[in-house]
Design a protein around this motif. Structure first.
Motif, mmCIF file in Angstrom:
data_model
loop_
_atom_site.group_PDB
_atom_site.id
_atom_site.type_symbol
_atom_site.label_atom_id
_atom_site.label_comp_id
_atom_site.label_asym_id
_atom_site.label_seq_id
_atom_site.Cartn_x
_atom_site.Cartn_y
_atom_site.Cartn_z
ATOM 1 N N PRO A 88 30.573 39.771 46.239
ATOM 2 C CA PRO A 88 31.563 40.517 45.459
ATOM 3 C C PRO A 88 32.762 40.939 46.292
ATOM 4 N N GLY A 89 33.943 40.751 45.703
ATOM 5 C CA GLY A 89 35.177 41.107 46.388
ATOM 6 C C GLY A 89 35.805 39.981 47.174
ATOM 7 N N HIS A 90 35.104 38.850 47.316
ATOM 8 C CA HIS A 90 35.609 37.726 48.098
ATOM 9 C C HIS A 90 36.020 36.535 47.234
ATOM 10 N N GLY A 91 35.972 36.699 45.918
ATOM 11 C CA GLY A 91 36.399 35.612 45.045
ATOM 12 C C GLY A 91 37.903 35.399 45.109
ATOM 13 N N GLN A 92 38.321 34.160 44.968
ATOM 14 C CA GLN A 92 39.744 33.821 45.048
ATOM 15 C C GLN A 92 40.379 33.665 43.665
ATOM 16 N N GLN A 93 39.646 33.105 42.717
ATOM 17 C CA GLN A 93 40.237 32.810 41.408
ATOM 18 C C GLN A 93 40.481 34.067 40.572
ATOM 19 N N ARG A 94 39.927 35.186 40.949
ATOM 20 C CA ARG A 94 40.170 36.431 40.212
ATOM 21 C C ARG A 94 41.644 36.815 40.249
ATOM 22 N N ASP A 95 42.367 36.365 41.292
ATOM 23 C CA ASP A 95 43.790 36.693 41.429
ATOM 24 C C ASP A 95 44.675 35.781 40.580
ATOM 25 N N PHE A 96 44.123 34.703 40.051
ATOM 26 C CA PHE A 96 44.927 33.735 39.297
ATOM 27 C C PHE A 96 44.454 33.554 37.854
ATOM 28 N N LEU A 97 43.179 33.773 37.621
ATOM 29 C CA LEU A 97 42.599 33.512 36.303
ATOM 30 C C LEU A 97 42.966 34.622 35.327
#
Length: 430
Positions: free
Chosen positions: A266-275
């Motif tokens: 948790p907290g290390h996902g990348q697509q959360r900033d674009f999706l």
């Protein structure tokens, strides 16, 4: 332990599932709302808002699970009021994200469709429980008219919710055994209506749009799901032009692919900033990216276990109303969850349905907690689960003659009740 057993009544399995889903919700929404946090002066604002709704829903569970099922009867009788709210929403509703799906009353903004779904479930359970008074045909028409009008009102600006409620209606009818032929005819009429709408859309799209303003969006989502853009012979220019149309679906698939088995934590996902809507419609993709396939299957396991527990509790209910009520609440939660997860993994068109008890949202979160409260209430008062009381110390009863310590058994035989006064019995010696 005694305090917990007194505070959390009802089925322990439901409580455990609810706590796990709330925990996952807090962690993943905090991670997925990074794009919203960047826009606020205080980056804690998004998660504080979500936690406040979650806490309010938790207190709603604590209150409702102490109420009997009479509360749900009242909700079923409020379905006409919910329909009125749906009818006025397109005209006086609050516009959010380009859609008028919310109402604001006394400063409280909520989605009438969520309230209508809850009232519909209670209404269907109420009708099906009257089988000793109503015939099978009468129950069918009562449900079809009441819930059918509700679906029609929701369909105007939220087709996926209307279709899902219609599915729940069919499942409840099947469980309530209102007639297989009637249900089959209803399904056939529904399919025919869809085909007719498609033909009318091809012949006169502008006319159809007046009655169904979101039909272009629905058709575009279905086309995106069925289109294979990566077939042999597709040129790169076409693929690039299609990226904008498939933006959400592509990023969700990338998030799932990057998650692997154990995820990035948790907290290390990348697509959360674009999706877009990473904290709502596509939060399941973020869960898989950050917790991996293990986390994804665990969330699926929680919802399926919830449905199994609901079925077990329903079998223990002696009365019909709580039996159908708990089945309706369970089906509503689990069906919506399965649709959300199917959208995230790319096997269902985009619907906009949040993941119950996990996705960020106000009305949907509180109403989902109300479903859990009703399920716990039924398990407690109707299935008699989780009502164990702390054992009290056994007291040795005193002998009957202890009140007359100086009287022997032979003397006691000479004493009989003789006069009955207003204050009680007066014993006099003969």
């Amino acid at each position: 332990m005694n305090l917990a057993s007194r505070l959390f009544k009802g089925d322990r399995g439901i409580w455990i599932i609810f706590m796990f889903l709330c925990l996952i919700s807090v962690i993943e929404v905090f991670s997925a709302t990074s794009t919203i946090a960047y826009k606020n002066a205080n980056y804690w604002t998004p998660i504080i808002r979500h936690a406040s709704f979650l806490l309010g829903g938790f207190f709603a569970v604590l209150i409702i699970h102490n109420w009997s099922t009479r509360f749900s009867v009242i909700l079923g009788m409020l379905l006409p009021i919910a329909i009125i709210l749906l009818l006025i929403t397109p005209f006086v509703g609050v516009e959010i994200n380009g859609e008028r799906r919310w109402l604001s009353i006394l400063g409280i903004t909520f989605q009438p469709s969520e309230v209508a779904k809850l009232c519909s479930v209670c209404y269907m359970a109420l009708v099906l429980s009257r089988r000793n008074v109503l015939s099978s045909k009468q129950m069918f028409w009562y449900i079809l008219v009441g819930v059918g009008i509700t679906c029609a009102c929701i369909l105007y600006n939220n087709g996926s919710t209307a279709i899902m409620l219609g599915m729940i209606m069919l499942m409840m009818m099947a469980i309530g055994q209102v007639g297989g032929k009637r249900i089959a005819k209803l399904v056939g009429i529904g399919i025919a209506a869809i085909v007719l709408s498609a033909i009318l859309y091809i012949k006169a799209p502008d006319t159809v749009e007046k009655f169904l303003p979101r039909i272009y969006t629905w058709i575009a989502r279905i086309e995106r799901l069925l289109t294979n853009r990566y077939e042999e012979g597709a040129d790169e220019k076409t693929l690039v032009l299609d990226m904008d149309e498939h933006y959400q679906e592509d990023l969700a698939k990338i998030a799932i692919a990057q998650g692997g088995v154990l995820g990035k934590l948790p907290g290390h996902g990348q697509q959360r900033d674009f999706l877009p809507q990473a904290y709502s419609d596509f939060i399941y993709a973020i869960i898989i990216e950050e917790i991996g396939l293990v986390g994804g299957f665990f969330v699926l396991f929680l919802y399926l276990t919830l449905l199994v527990r609901v079925a077990i509790i329903a079998r223990k209910c002696e009365r019909l109303f709580p039996k159908f009520l708990i089945l309706g609440c369970g089906l509503m939660l689990v069906t919506q969850a399965l649709i959300n997860m199917a959208v995230a993994v790319g096997v269902f068109p985009v619907t906009g349905q949040p993941l119950p008890l996990i996705s960020r949202g106000g009305t949907s979160m509180v109403i989902s907690c109300v479903y859990i409260g009703i399920i716990l209430s039924v398990s407690r008062f109707e299935a008699n689960i989780g009502n164990e009381k702390d054992p009290l110390p056994e007291e040795t009863p005193e002998p009957a003659t202890s009140a007359l310590p100086n009287v022997t058994e032979e003397e006691l035989k000479n004493w009989v009740p003789d006069v009955e006064s207003d204050e009680g019995s007066v014993i006099e010696k003969k």
